[in-house]
Design a protein around this motif. Sequence first.
Motif, PDB file in Angstrom:
ATOM      1  N   ALA A  58      -6.181  -0.548   5.628  1.00  0.00           N
ATOM      2  CA  ALA A  58      -6.044  -0.444   4.163  1.00  0.00           C
ATOM      3  C   ALA A  58      -4.942   0.535   3.778  1.00  0.00           C
ATOM      4  N   LYS A  59      -4.826   1.637   4.524  1.00  0.00           N
ATOM      5  CA  LYS A  59      -3.842   2.672   4.209  1.00  0.00           C
ATOM      6  C   LYS A  59      -2.461   2.388   4.795  1.00  0.00           C
ATOM      7  N   GLY A  60      -2.409   1.506   5.793  1.00  0.00           N
ATOM      8  CA  GLY A  60      -1.158   1.323   6.523  1.00  0.00           C
ATOM      9  C   GLY A  60      -0.838   2.569   7.322  1.00  0.00           C
ATOM     10  N   ARG A  61      -1.899   3.169   7.927  1.00  0.00           N
ATOM     11  CA  ARG A  61      -1.749   4.461   8.603  1.00  0.00           C
ATOM     12  C   ARG A  61      -1.437   4.281  10.087  1.00  0.00           C
ATOM     13  N   PRO A  62      -0.494   5.062  10.637  1.00  0.00           N
ATOM     14  CA  PRO A  62      -0.213   4.982  12.069  1.00  0.00           C
ATOM     15  C   PRO A  62      -1.457   5.337  12.884  1.00  0.00           C
ATOM     16  N   PRO A 145      -9.880   9.701   5.606  1.00  0.00           N
ATOM     17  CA  PRO A 145      -8.569  10.263   5.293  1.00  0.00           C
ATOM     18  C   PRO A 145      -8.399  10.251   3.775  1.00  0.00           C
ATOM     19  N   SER A 146      -7.336  10.833   3.277  1.00  0.00           N
ATOM     20  CA  SER A 146      -7.058  10.754   1.849  1.00  0.00           C
ATOM     21  C   SER A 146      -6.881   9.281   1.473  1.00  0.00           C
ATOM     22  N   ALA A 147      -7.349   8.938   0.241  1.00  0.00           N
ATOM     23  CA  ALA A 147      -7.429   7.523  -0.160  1.00  0.00           C
ATOM     24  C   ALA A 147      -6.146   7.031  -0.828  1.00  0.00           C
ATOM     25  N   ASN A 148      -5.011   7.296  -0.169  1.00  0.00           N
ATOM     26  CA  ASN A 148      -3.717   6.828  -0.668  1.00  0.00           C
ATOM     27  C   ASN A 148      -3.109   5.879   0.355  1.00  0.00           C
ATOM     28  N   LEU A 149      -2.112   5.120  -0.070  1.00  0.00           N
ATOM     29  CA  LEU A 149      -1.327   4.389   0.922  1.00  0.00           C
ATOM     30  C   LEU A 149      -0.595   5.421   1.752  1.00  0.00           C
ATOM     31  N   PRO A 153       1.782  10.374  -2.213  1.00  0.00           N
ATOM     32  CA  PRO A 153       1.025  11.595  -2.504  1.00  0.00           C
ATOM     33  C   PRO A 153      -0.475  11.315  -2.455  1.00  0.00           C
ATOM     34  N   SER A 154      -1.259  12.286  -2.002  1.00  0.00           N
ATOM     35  CA  SER A 154      -2.711  12.111  -1.949  1.00  0.00           C
ATOM     36  C   SER A 154      -3.264  11.931  -3.362  1.00  0.00           C
ATOM     37  N   PRO A 155      -4.369  11.170  -3.484  1.00  0.00           N
ATOM     38  CA  PRO A 155      -4.918  10.868  -4.802  1.00  0.00           C
ATOM     39  C   PRO A 155      -5.847  11.954  -5.315  1.00  0.00           C
ATOM     40  N   LEU A 182      -5.418  19.702  -3.500  1.00  0.00           N
ATOM     41  CA  LEU A 182      -4.717  19.657  -2.212  1.00  0.00           C
ATOM     42  C   LEU A 182      -5.762  19.422  -1.135  1.00  0.00           C
ATOM     43  N   GLU A 183      -5.344  18.895   0.009  1.00  0.00           N
ATOM     44  CA  GLU A 183      -6.304  18.631   1.072  1.00  0.00           C
ATOM     45  C   GLU A 183      -6.850  19.925   1.678  1.00  0.00           C
ATOM     46  N   SER A 184      -7.888  19.729   2.488  1.00  0.00           N
ATOM     47  CA  SER A 184      -8.529  20.861   3.158  1.00  0.00           C
ATOM     48  C   SER A 184      -7.564  21.557   4.122  1.00  0.00           C
ATOM     49  N   THR A 236       6.672  12.393   7.399  1.00  0.00           N
ATOM     50  CA  THR A 236       7.084  12.706   6.031  1.00  0.00           C
ATOM     51  C   THR A 236       6.019  12.089   5.156  1.00  0.00           C
ATOM     52  N   HIS A 237       5.784  12.670   4.032  1.00  0.00           N
ATOM     53  CA  HIS A 237       4.546  12.362   3.360  1.00  0.00           C
ATOM     54  C   HIS A 237       4.710  12.665   1.887  1.00  0.00           C
ATOM     55  N   TYR A 238       3.754  12.264   1.109  1.00  0.00           N
ATOM     56  CA  TYR A 238       3.680  12.681  -0.282  1.00  0.00           C
ATOM     57  C   TYR A 238       4.896  12.267  -1.097  1.00  0.00           C
TER      58      TYR A 238
HETATM   59 MG    MG Z   1      -3.554  12.180   3.960  1.00  0.00          MG
END
Ligand code: MG
Length: 351
Positions: A58-62, A145-149, A153-155, A182-184, A236-238
């Motif tokens: 769903a996230k397209g996460r590596p 994980p954070s619920a973003n693609l 940026p994290s939701p 921000l995340e934990s 790279t992120h966000y």
């Molecule tokens: Mg995340």
Amino acid sequence: MIDTKIYEIDPKSIEKERLKFAAKTLREGGTVAFPTETVYGLGGNALDEKAVKKIFKAKGRPSDNPLIVHIAKVEDLDDLVKVIPENAKILMEKFWPGPLTIIFERGDKIPDVITGGLDTVAIRMPSHPIANLLIEMAGLPIAAPSANLSGKPSPTKAEHVINDLEGKVNVIISGGSCEVGLESTVVDVTGKPMILRPGGVTKEELEAVLGNIEVDLAIEEGNVNLIPKSPGMKYTHYSPQGEVIIVSGAVEKIVEKIHSLKQENEKRGLNVGIMCTDETKTLYKEGVVLSMGSRENVASIANHLFDVLRMFDEEGVDIIFAESIEKKSLGHAVMNRMIKAAGYHIIKTGR
Ligand code: MG
Ligand code: TXA
């Protein structure tokens, strides 16, 4: 396409009935996005490899980026980790439930998909009432994980999750905006304590109970050639669609520099965005100027950062100049996220 069910739940007066369907979805191997005090998470049964794979998809996460396992009570830990070191006990006592993720030696029950093959596992007990109750009702450890693609940026609001994941997950719980934003913080206590990802609990707060604590050097500015101990930190992120460039230095110098960068880039025909602070907002006359919050209250900046990054997308800007803030307390995590959003592109002005 999945027919995503969206449930609105007020975190101040939770109707347990409305969480039943979400808990059942988790037990049956489905995916549920839910609010936590840090950012929204995308949950699935951590002990069910198929469910965990749905999260990655769903996230397209590596697949080499491991997930955090969320629990509702301390007793739930026993099955998931090999040992609970003394330092972990101190941290759990002080910061759980809350925005702290602790790395343990991985227990036998944890499937490989969770850890990306590492021999450690990341665990967190969230304090958000919806997150906590949902995990308890599901009666399972929940990978989230954070619920973003991946890469976005994290939701911090339900609308961010809906924009990214509607049609890709079974349930989205819309439960207001996230308090921390921000995340934990991720801390490894399997050896000498080390911060792998700065976040909602500050280094200063951790040091107050553990004494001196190191930060993984690979995540500090300028060390891009070191490999981070937390696999997710290498990506790279966000990133919003517009290119982000940070301008750092003394505040007056930053403002001056951003003015000239804005002019230059507008001459090139670009739509320029400025990510500033309450203190500097009125110094920029026109254009897409969005404040992250007050320099006097870094928690407000942490709270708005991801939302503001997403707002620039709605404004269709090509390039965003972002004011840096001081890297102390929560500012450490804020700057870590900003630097990643900027792909390490920083313009330094004088002090
Ligand atoms: Mg995340
Ligand atoms: O606040 C949060 O932590 C949110 C909410 C939903 O709880 N979750 C979150 O998850 O931010 P995620 O997947 O976006 O980030 C997890 C981070 C990644 O950088 C990952 O590499 C790291 O934790 N991580 C997970 N397991 C690890 C492990 N065994 N060793 C080192 N780092 C690990």
